[in-house]
Write a protein that holds these residues in place. Structure first.
Motif, short mmCIF file in Angstrom:
data_model
loop_
_atom_site.label_atom_id
_atom_site.label_comp_id
_atom_site.label_asym_id
_atom_site.label_seq_id
_atom_site.Cartn_x
_atom_site.Cartn_y
_atom_site.Cartn_z
N PHE A 1 -35.49 42.73 41.66
CA PHE A 1 -36.50 42.84 40.46
C PHE A 1 -36.16 42.37 39.24
O PHE A 1 -36.67 41.67 38.45
N HIS A 2 -34.82 42.90 38.76
CA HIS A 2 -34.34 42.46 37.36
C HIS A 2 -34.14 41.00 37.29
O HIS A 2 -34.77 40.52 36.35
N ARG B 1 -36.17 35.97 34.95
CA ARG B 1 -36.39 34.62 35.22
C ARG B 1 -37.80 34.16 34.81
O ARG B 1 -38.22 33.09 34.41
N MET B 2 -38.84 34.96 34.85
CA MET B 2 -40.06 35.24 34.73
C MET B 2 -40.42 34.80 33.01
O MET B 2 -41.52 34.82 32.56
N LYS C 1 -37.91 43.04 29.16
CA LYS C 1 -37.90 44.17 29.70
C LYS C 1 -38.67 44.35 31.04
O LYS C 1 -39.69 43.56 31.29
N SER C 2 -38.62 45.69 32.04
CA SER C 2 -39.13 45.47 33.13
C SER C 2 -40.62 45.69 32.89
O SER C 2 -40.89 46.58 31.88
N ASP D 1 -43.84 50.51 34.57
CA ASP D 1 -43.31 51.68 33.94
C ASP D 1 -42.44 52.46 34.77
O ASP D 1 -41.38 53.12 34.70
N GLY D 2 -42.71 52.38 36.17
CA GLY D 2 -42.13 53.05 37.06
C GLY D 2 -40.69 52.62 37.55
O GLY D 2 -39.93 53.19 38.37
N ILE D 3 -40.57 51.54 37.33
CA ILE D 3 -39.31 50.85 37.57
C ILE D 3 -38.41 50.36 36.26
O ILE D 3 -38.83 49.64 35.37
#
Length: 87
Positions: free
Chosen positions: A67-68, A73-74, A78-79, A82-84
């Motif tokens: 996911f990171h 890449r997108m 920051k993520s 909120d949950g991740i």
């Protein structure tokens, strides 16, 4: 080396020669498919309705590690979830 082994080796070399010019295209296409898949998996958390949410829920532990890389890449520093917390 017998004739069968030589033929297999020649076919392998021929196959590699044909694939060489298209390696970057194939890699880009695979990366785009993975980006779409991750977007579909996490779309419910981003506020987008996902009809396949129930089926993708069990995949989260497997793709959370990637996911990171995806959100960087997108273009998101920051993520977005909120949950991740990966950063």
């Amino acid at each position: 080396m017998d004739l069968l082994d030589k033929m297999k080796k020649m076919i392998h070399i021929y196959d590699e020669i044909l694939k060489q010019p298209h390696r970057t295209e194939l890699a880009r296409e695979l990366r785009d498919e993975e980006d779409l898949f991750i977007l579909l998996c996490f779309s419910e958390m981003l506020g987008l309705q996902n009809p396949a949410f129930y089926y993708t829920l069990e995949l989260y532990p497997l793709i959370i590690e990637r996911f990171h890389e995806w959100h960087v890449r997108m273009g998101m520093e920051k993520s977005p979830l909120d949950g991740i917390r990966c950063c």
